[in-house]
Design a protein around this motif. Structure first.
Motif, PDB file in Angstrom:
ATOM      1  N   ALA A  60       3.180 -50.888  37.945  1.00  0.00           N
ATOM      2  CA  ALA A  60       4.314 -51.264  38.797  1.00  0.00           C
ATOM      3  C   ALA A  60       4.817 -52.660  38.427  1.00  0.00           C
ATOM      4  CB  ALA A  60       3.911 -51.210  40.265  1.00  0.00           C
ATOM      5  N   GLY A  61       3.890 -53.570  38.178  1.00  0.00           N
ATOM      6  CA  GLY A  61       4.278 -54.930  37.819  1.00  0.00           C
ATOM      7  C   GLY A  61       5.027 -54.990  36.500  1.00  0.00           C
ATOM      8  N   GLN A  62       4.555 -54.236  35.514  1.00  0.00           N
ATOM      9  CA  GLN A  62       5.229 -54.229  34.218  1.00  0.00           C
ATOM     10  C   GLN A  62       6.632 -53.629  34.321  1.00  0.00           C
ATOM     11  OE1 GLN A  62       2.361 -52.039  31.893  1.00  0.00           O
ATOM     12  NE2 GLN A  62       1.466 -53.909  31.046  1.00  0.00           N
ATOM     13  N   LEU A  90      10.382 -55.485  33.618  1.00  0.00           N
ATOM     14  CA  LEU A  90      11.447 -54.999  32.746  1.00  0.00           C
ATOM     15  C   LEU A  90      12.787 -54.954  33.480  1.00  0.00           C
ATOM     16  CD1 LEU A  90       9.728 -52.073  30.795  1.00  0.00           C
ATOM     17  CD2 LEU A  90      10.390 -54.312  29.894  1.00  0.00           C
ATOM     18  N   LEU A  91      12.757 -54.488  34.728  1.00  0.00           N
ATOM     19  CA  LEU A  91      14.000 -54.415  35.492  1.00  0.00           C
ATOM     20  C   LEU A  91      14.541 -55.803  35.815  1.00  0.00           C
ATOM     21  CD1 LEU A  91      13.194 -51.459  37.917  1.00  0.00           C
ATOM     22  CD2 LEU A  91      14.699 -51.431  35.913  1.00  0.00           C
ATOM     23  N   PRO A 123      13.756 -54.948  42.122  1.00  0.00           N
ATOM     24  CA  PRO A 123      13.174 -53.816  41.393  1.00  0.00           C
ATOM     25  C   PRO A 123      12.314 -52.916  42.275  1.00  0.00           C
ATOM     26  CG  PRO A 123      12.142 -55.890  40.728  1.00  0.00           C
ATOM     27  CD  PRO A 123      13.349 -56.237  41.538  1.00  0.00           C
ATOM     28  N   GLU A 124      11.730 -53.487  43.320  1.00  0.00           N
ATOM     29  CA  GLU A 124      10.890 -52.666  44.190  1.00  0.00           C
ATOM     30  C   GLU A 124      11.700 -51.570  44.881  1.00  0.00           C
ATOM     31  OE1 GLU A 124      12.468 -56.033  46.630  1.00  0.00           O
ATOM     32  OE2 GLU A 124      11.578 -55.826  44.631  1.00  0.00           O
ATOM     33  N   ARG A 125      12.983 -51.823  45.115  1.00  0.00           N
ATOM     34  CA  ARG A 125      13.823 -50.806  45.752  1.00  0.00           C
ATOM     35  C   ARG A 125      14.170 -49.686  44.785  1.00  0.00           C
ATOM     36  NH1 ARG A 125      18.717 -53.274  49.047  1.00  0.00           N
ATOM     37  NH2 ARG A 125      18.822 -51.057  49.618  1.00  0.00           N
ATOM     38  N   VAL A 126      14.220 -50.002  43.509  1.00  0.00           N
ATOM     39  CA  VAL A 126      14.450 -48.974  42.492  1.00  0.00           C
ATOM     40  C   VAL A 126      13.173 -48.169  42.258  1.00  0.00           C
ATOM     41  CG1 VAL A 126      15.106 -48.537  40.092  1.00  0.00           C
ATOM     42  CG2 VAL A 126      16.214 -50.387  41.374  1.00  0.00           C
ATOM     43  N   LEU A 127      12.055 -48.867  42.142  1.00  0.00           N
ATOM     44  CA  LEU A 127      10.804 -48.222  41.772  1.00  0.00           C
ATOM     45  C   LEU A 127      10.120 -47.531  42.946  1.00  0.00           C
ATOM     46  CD1 LEU A 127       9.340 -51.034  39.488  1.00  0.00           C
ATOM     47  CD2 LEU A 127      10.297 -48.843  38.738  1.00  0.00           C
ATOM     48  N   GLY A 128      10.289 -48.055  44.159  1.00  0.00           N
ATOM     49  CA  GLY A 128       9.554 -47.543  45.311  1.00  0.00           C
ATOM     50  C   GLY A 128       9.700 -46.042  45.519  1.00  0.00           C
ATOM     51  N   PRO A 129      10.921 -45.534  45.732  1.00  0.00           N
ATOM     52  CA  PRO A 129      11.059 -44.087  45.943  1.00  0.00           C
ATOM     53  C   PRO A 129      10.579 -43.263  44.751  1.00  0.00           C
ATOM     54  CG  PRO A 129      13.042 -45.249  46.631  1.00  0.00           C
ATOM     55  CD  PRO A 129      12.195 -46.251  45.894  1.00  0.00           C
ATOM     56  N   LEU A 130      10.844 -43.753  43.545  1.00  0.00           N
ATOM     57  CA  LEU A 130      10.431 -43.033  42.342  1.00  0.00           C
ATOM     58  C   LEU A 130       8.915 -42.937  42.249  1.00  0.00           C
ATOM     59  CD1 LEU A 130      11.082 -41.795  39.531  1.00  0.00           C
ATOM     60  CD2 LEU A 130      10.963 -44.132  38.630  1.00  0.00           C
ATOM     61  N   MET A 131       8.223 -44.064  42.418  1.00  0.00           N
ATOM     62  CA  MET A 131       6.775 -44.075  42.257  1.00  0.00           C
ATOM     63  C   MET A 131       6.081 -43.341  43.391  1.00  0.00           C
ATOM     64  SD  MET A 131       5.984 -47.852  40.646  1.00  0.00           S
ATOM     65  CE  MET A 131       4.295 -47.385  40.227  1.00  0.00           C
TER      66      MET A 131
END
Length: 291
Positions: free
Chosen positions: A191-193, A197-198, A206-214
């Protein structure tokens, strides 16, 4: 009137795990007779989660307790157990419970030699050290290891804390702990990596982009296994993988991110091949792109 079989519990290590499990045992009406807390943070945590419990030295906690909960770092556990044994502090019939994922009950042999009863109960959960962890225990699984005669005691303690247990053989503790560390610790790294990148391309949250996906990916993976795999590897999309490699090849991209992407890509391709998600030709092409 208290429940039958209530124990005097001593907590050695008021870290995030020890304080929470001590509070859970206290909620089950066991009496926490003392806690060992060295740092200011540990003392504050004990004050919040174990109000009124005296902060004591380790030998005094062992002397007072029918159950000693050892919630200390893995490397600190062997010398602690042996040191207390050498000083003659362990008592016959006393329950000695540690929370290390790495060890089974063998590490408690010095206490067992003095007549104590060794149990290993490891909560497969990431702790915050706050009261919300007590609620989260309801969804937690503990890996328990104990001799057959006393295994029900370990299982009962877990149930009293509101959780469930799965039995782990002594010789399997290393594999068990490696699996949990791989799943939890490396997920944080991943998640950190990805967030880095984002951020590098200007994404402010980036947490809002990655959260639902992950979260969705994790839920699907736990429900459906590797049949839930999506993305360029599962599609055999070598062109996309090559584009990713090119994007990550710049000198400004940290090498750990690039290396992790390639290594996880290779592992994913191999597992997809083994499970029939890719044919031999597709897998060979992808592995070549990721070499």
């Amino acid at each position: 009137m208290s429940k039958p079989g209530r124990l005097g519990v001593g907590i050695i290590g008021a870290g995030k795990v020890g304080a929470v499990l001590g509070a859970a045992l206290r909620s089950a009406e066991h009496a926490v007779v003392g806690v060992h807390a060295v740092s200011e943070a540990s003392r504050d945590r004990a004050d919040i989660l174990l109000p009124g419990v005296p902060v004591l030295e380790i030998p005094e906690i062992v002397r007072r307790s029918e159950l000693v909960l050892l919630a200390v770092p893995d490397d600190a556990l062997p010398p602690l157990v042996k040191g207390l044994a050498d000083a003659g502090h362990w008592q016959p019939g006393q329950l000695v419970v540690h929370t290390s994922g790495r060890y089974g009950t063998g590490i408690l042999a010095p206490a067992q030699a003095a007549g104590a009863i060794p149990l290993a109960i490891h909560p497969a959960m990431s702790f915050t050290g706050m009261s919300l962890d007590l609620v989260r225990l309801n969804e937690c699984m503990f890996g328990v290891t104990a001799a057959a005669m006393v295994l029900p005691i370990a299982q009962a303690l877990v149930v009293e804390m509101g959780a469930e247990s799965t039995v782990i053989a002594e010789e399997d503790r290393g594999t068990y702990h490696a699996a949990l560390a791989h799943a939890s610790n490396h997920l944080v790294t991943l998640a950190g990596q990805s967030a880095e990148l984002l951020r590098r391309i200007g994404v402010e949250a980036p947490e809002r982009v990655l959260g639902p996906l992950m979260r969705g990916s994790l839920e699907n993976a736990l429900a459906s296994g590797e049949g839930a795999l999506t993305g360029p590897v599962a599609r055999g999309d070598t062109g996309t993988i090559n584009a990713h490699r090119a994007a990550l090849a710049g000198g400004e991209i940290p090498s750990d991110i690039r290396d992790a992407y390639l290594a996880m890509g290779r592992a994913t391709a191999q597992r997809a091949l083994d499970r029939g998600l890719l044919n031999e030709t597709q897998a060979a092409t992808i592995l070549d792109a990721l070499s």
